[in-house]
Motif scaffolding. Structure first.
Motif, PDB file in Angstrom:
ATOM      1  N   VAL A   1       0.854  -1.180   0.000  1.00 31.87           N
ATOM      2  CA  VAL A   1       0.000   0.000   0.000  1.00 31.87           C
ATOM      3  C   VAL A   1       0.893   1.233   0.000  1.00 31.87           C
ATOM      4  O   VAL A   1       1.767   1.375   0.844  1.00 31.87           O
ATOM      5  CB  VAL A   1      -0.931   0.027   1.238  1.00 31.87           C
ATOM      6  N   THR A   2       0.646   2.126  -0.968  1.00 31.34           N
ATOM      7  CA  THR A   2       1.329   3.412  -1.013  1.00 31.34           C
ATOM      8  C   THR A   2       0.264   4.473  -0.774  1.00 31.34           C
ATOM      9  O   THR A   2      -0.540   4.766  -1.650  1.00 31.34           O
ATOM     10  CB  THR A   2       2.032   3.632  -2.365  1.00 31.34           C
ATOM     11  N   GLY A   3       0.230   4.983   0.439  1.00 27.90           N
ATOM     12  CA  GLY A   3      -0.783   5.946   0.851  1.00 27.90           C
ATOM     13  C   GLY A   3      -1.056   5.757   2.331  1.00 27.90           C
ATOM     14  O   GLY A   3      -0.565   4.815   2.957  1.00 27.90           O
ATOM     15  N   ASN A   4      -1.846   6.630   2.895  1.00 28.34           N
ATOM     16  CA  ASN A   4      -2.159   6.553   4.322  1.00 28.34           C
ATOM     17  C   ASN A   4      -3.213   5.484   4.585  1.00 28.34           C
ATOM     18  O   ASN A   4      -4.115   5.273   3.780  1.00 28.34           O
ATOM     19  CB  ASN A   4      -2.630   7.907   4.842  1.00 28.34           C
ATOM     20  N   VAL A   5      -3.097   4.813   5.738  1.00 23.93           N
ATOM     21  CA  VAL A   5      -3.987   3.724   6.108  1.00 23.93           C
ATOM     22  C   VAL A   5      -4.677   4.078   7.418  1.00 23.93           C
ATOM     23  O   VAL A   5      -4.010   4.346   8.420  1.00 23.93           O
ATOM     24  CB  VAL A   5      -3.194   2.400   6.265  1.00 23.93           C
ATOM     25  N   THR A   6      -6.014   4.092   7.412  1.00 24.34           N
ATOM     26  CA  THR A   6      -6.809   4.386   8.599  1.00 24.34           C
ATOM     27  C   THR A   6      -7.783   3.239   8.813  1.00 24.34           C
ATOM     28  O   THR A   6      -8.678   3.023   7.995  1.00 24.34           O
ATOM     29  CB  THR A   6      -7.585   5.712   8.440  1.00 24.34           C
ATOM     30  N   ILE A   7      -7.593   2.499   9.909  1.00 25.81           N
ATOM     31  CA  ILE A   7      -8.414   1.334  10.208  1.00 25.81           C
ATOM     32  C   ILE A   7      -8.982   1.500  11.607  1.00 25.81           C
ATOM     33  O   ILE A   7      -8.232   1.682  12.567  1.00 25.81           O
ATOM     34  CB  ILE A   7      -7.577   0.021  10.152  1.00 25.81           C
ATOM     35  N   GLU A   8     -10.299   1.422  11.761  1.00 25.89           N
ATOM     36  CA  GLU A   8     -10.912   1.622  13.077  1.00 25.89           C
ATOM     37  C   GLU A   8     -10.615   0.478  14.036  1.00 25.89           C
ATOM     38  O   GLU A   8     -10.369   0.709  15.206  1.00 25.89           O
ATOM     39  CB  GLU A   8     -12.419   1.808  12.931  1.00 25.89           C
ATOM     40  N   GLY A   9     -10.656  -0.755  13.579  1.00 24.90           N
ATOM     41  CA  GLY A   9     -10.481  -1.904  14.460  1.00 24.90           C
ATOM     42  C   GLY A   9      -9.026  -2.240  14.703  1.00 24.90           C
ATOM     43  O   GLY A   9      -8.451  -1.883  15.727  1.00 24.90           O
ATOM     44  N   GLY A  10      -8.446  -2.953  13.775  1.00 21.84           N
ATOM     45  CA  GLY A  10      -7.065  -3.374  13.939  1.00 21.84           C
ATOM     46  C   GLY A  10      -6.449  -3.754  12.611  1.00 21.84           C
ATOM     47  O   GLY A  10      -7.150  -3.972  11.625  1.00 21.84           O
ATOM     48  N   LEU A  11      -5.131  -3.843  12.594  1.00 24.88           N
ATOM     49  CA  LEU A  11      -4.389  -4.108  11.363  1.00 24.88           C
ATOM     50  C   LEU A  11      -3.302  -5.134  11.615  1.00 24.88           C
ATOM     51  O   LEU A  11      -2.565  -5.036  12.603  1.00 24.88           O
ATOM     52  CB  LEU A  11      -3.758  -2.806  10.854  1.00 24.88           C
ATOM     53  N   ILE A  12      -3.234  -6.114  10.722  1.00 23.13           N
ATOM     54  CA  ILE A  12      -2.127  -7.060  10.711  1.00 23.13           C
ATOM     55  C   ILE A  12      -1.381  -6.830   9.401  1.00 23.13           C
ATOM     56  O   ILE A  12      -1.977  -6.894   8.323  1.00 23.13           O
ATOM     57  CB  ILE A  12      -2.613  -8.519  10.766  1.00 23.13           C
ATOM     58  N   LEU A  13      -0.099  -6.546   9.494  1.00 24.45           N
ATOM     59  CA  LEU A  13       0.743  -6.397   8.306  1.00 24.45           C
ATOM     60  C   LEU A  13       1.592  -7.658   8.209  1.00 24.45           C
ATOM     61  O   LEU A  13       2.462  -7.896   9.043  1.00 24.45           O
ATOM     62  CB  LEU A  13       1.620  -5.153   8.420  1.00 24.45           C
ATOM     63  N   GLY A  14       1.309  -8.489   7.200  1.00 23.00           N
ATOM     64  CA  GLY A  14       2.009  -9.754   7.016  1.00 23.00           C
ATOM     65  C   GLY A  14       3.481  -9.569   6.678  1.00 23.00           C
ATOM     66  O   GLY A  14       3.929  -8.464   6.364  1.00 23.00           O
ATOM     67  N   GLU A  15       4.242 -10.669   6.708  1.00 23.76           N
ATOM     68  CA  GLU A  15       5.690 -10.618   6.474  1.00 23.76           C
ATOM     69  C   GLU A  15       6.066  -9.967   5.156  1.00 23.76           C
ATOM     70  O   GLU A  15       7.059  -9.267   5.072  1.00 23.76           O
ATOM     71  CB  GLU A  15       6.286 -12.028   6.521  1.00 23.76           C
ATOM     72  N   ARG A  16       5.302 -10.191   4.112  1.00 24.28           N
ATOM     73  CA  ARG A  16       5.595  -9.600   2.808  1.00 24.28           C
ATOM     74  C   ARG A  16       4.833  -8.297   2.572  1.00 24.28           C
ATOM     75  O   ARG A  16       4.925  -7.696   1.521  1.00 24.28           O
ATOM     76  CB  ARG A  16       5.311 -10.590   1.698  1.00 24.28           C
ATOM     77  N   GLY A  17       4.081  -7.864   3.576  1.00 21.70           N
ATOM     78  CA  GLY A  17       3.311  -6.632   3.475  1.00 21.70           C
ATOM     79  C   GLY A  17       4.196  -5.403   3.614  1.00 21.70           C
ATOM     80  O   GLY A  17       5.141  -5.386   4.406  1.00 21.70           O
ATOM     81  N   ILE A  18       3.860  -4.372   2.827  1.00 19.59           N
ATOM     82  CA  ILE A  18       4.617  -3.113   2.836  1.00 19.59           C
ATOM     83  C   ILE A  18       3.620  -1.958   2.844  1.00 19.59           C
ATOM     84  O   ILE A  18       2.688  -1.933   2.039  1.00 19.59           O
ATOM     85  CB  ILE A  18       5.532  -2.994   1.600  1.00 19.59           C
ATOM     86  N   ILE A  19       3.834  -1.009   3.740  1.00 27.54           N
ATOM     87  CA  ILE A  19       3.050   0.226   3.741  1.00 27.54           C
ATOM     88  C   ILE A  19       4.011   1.390   3.644  1.00 27.54           C
ATOM     89  O   ILE A  19       4.923   1.524   4.456  1.00 27.54           O
ATOM     90  CB  ILE A  19       2.197   0.367   5.016  1.00 27.54           C
ATOM     91  N   ASN A  20       3.813   2.223   2.622  1.00 26.02           N
ATOM     92  CA  ASN A  20       4.560   3.472   2.464  1.00 26.02           C
ATOM     93  C   ASN A  20       3.567   4.601   2.705  1.00 26.02           C
ATOM     94  O   ASN A  20       2.915   5.076   1.778  1.00 26.02           O
ATOM     95  CB  ASN A  20       5.173   3.579   1.062  1.00 26.02           C
ATOM     96  N   GLY A  21       3.404   4.985   3.968  1.00 29.44           N
ATOM     97  CA  GLY A  21       2.448   6.015   4.346  1.00 29.44           C
ATOM     98  C   GLY A  21       2.179   5.920   5.830  1.00 29.44           C
ATOM     99  O   GLY A  21       2.647   5.008   6.510  1.00 29.44           O
ATOM    100  N   ASP A  22       1.405   6.854   6.342  1.00 28.16           N
ATOM    101  CA  ASP A  22       1.084   6.898   7.762  1.00 28.16           C
ATOM    102  C   ASP A  22      -0.042   5.919   8.075  1.00 28.16           C
ATOM    103  O   ASP A  22      -0.918   5.677   7.242  1.00 28.16           O
ATOM    104  CB  ASP A  22       0.674   8.308   8.168  1.00 28.16           C
ATOM    105  N   VAL A  23      -0.026   5.372   9.301  1.00 22.17           N
ATOM    106  CA  VAL A  23      -1.026   4.392   9.729  1.00 22.17           C
ATOM    107  C   VAL A  23      -1.683   4.858  11.018  1.00 22.17           C
ATOM    108  O   VAL A  23      -0.994   5.228  11.974  1.00 22.17           O
ATOM    109  CB  VAL A  23      -0.381   3.005   9.963  1.00 22.17           C
ATOM    110  N   THR A  24      -3.015   4.823  11.044  1.00 22.99           N
ATOM    111  CA  THR A  24      -3.788   5.120  12.240  1.00 22.99           C
ATOM    112  C   THR A  24      -4.758   3.958  12.450  1.00 22.99           C
ATOM    113  O   THR A  24      -5.543   3.640  11.560  1.00 22.99           O
ATOM    114  CB  THR A  24      -4.588   6.433  12.086  1.00 22.99           C
ATOM    115  N   THR A  25      -4.664   3.320  13.614  1.00 22.33           N
ATOM    116  CA  THR A  25      -5.539   2.191  13.933  1.00 22.33           C
ATOM    117  C   THR A  25      -5.565   1.992  15.436  1.00 22.33           C
ATOM    118  O   THR A  25      -4.773   2.605  16.162  1.00 22.33           O
ATOM    119  CB  THR A  25      -5.078   0.907  13.196  1.00 22.33           C
ATOM    120  N   HIS A  26      -6.442   1.122  15.900  1.00 25.78           N
ATOM    121  CA  HIS A  26      -6.520   0.881  17.348  1.00 25.78           C
ATOM    122  C   HIS A  26      -5.474  -0.124  17.804  1.00 25.78           C
ATOM    123  O   HIS A  26      -4.738   0.126  18.752  1.00 25.78           O
ATOM    124  CB  HIS A  26      -7.924   0.421  17.741  1.00 25.78           C
ATOM    125  N   ASP A  27      -5.420  -1.273  17.162  1.00 28.20           N
ATOM    126  CA  ASP A  27      -4.450  -2.319  17.506  1.00 28.20           C
ATOM    127  C   ASP A  27      -3.701  -2.728  16.248  1.00 28.20           C
ATOM    128  O   ASP A  27      -4.287  -2.791  15.176  1.00 28.20           O
ATOM    129  CB  ASP A  27      -5.154  -3.562  18.077  1.00 28.20           C
TER     130      ASP A  27
END
Length: 125
Positions: free
Chosen positions: A43-69
């Motif tokens: 994911v290239t962009g900001n991530v906003t998740i109300e509940g929770g987020l799991i980023l797997g081993e091959r997962g990549i986020i290029n952006g800010d993240v806001t979540t509870h857990d």
């Protein structure tokens, strides 16, 4: 080891995932979801998740993240604002962290500034 006490709550890894971005998927733009999300793609962009987020081993986020857990097995380049965060042994984070609870496994990599406070409010806009 879990971010929650065994008898108090179920770990994020055991939550029902409502949104899944699989390995090999690429998302450009902001991602917003109301429940629990697992990202194994990029994911290239900001991530906003109300509940929770799991980023797997091959997962990549290029952006800010806001979540509870949040549980991080993959790579994040961006700031994180969360109530509780687990960085697993394969996790790699570069950016500012704001959290109330933090668990870091051996082998995890974190480069940035960490802020921890009991009254951190996670805004999910």
């Amino acid at each position: 080891m879990s971010m929650f006490k065994k008898k108090d709550k179920v770990t994020l890894d055991q939550q029902a995932i409502s949104t899944f971005i699989g390995e090999g998927c690429f998302l450009e733009g902001n991602l917003k979801a109301p429940a629990f999300v697992r990202i194994d793609g990029q994911v290239t962009g900001n991530v906003t998740i109300e509940g929770g987020l799991i980023l797997g081993e091959r997962g990549i986020i290029n952006g800010d993240v806001t979540t509870h857990d949040m549980v991080v097995y993959g790579t994040i380049k961006g700031d994180i604002d969360t109530h509780s965060l687990e960085i697993r042994g394969t996790g790699n984070i570069t950016g500012e962290l704001k959290t109330q609870t933090l668990l870091v496994e051996a082998g995890a990599i974190y480069n940035g500034v960490l802020s921890m406070a009991q009254n951190t409010k996670v805004a999910t806009e």
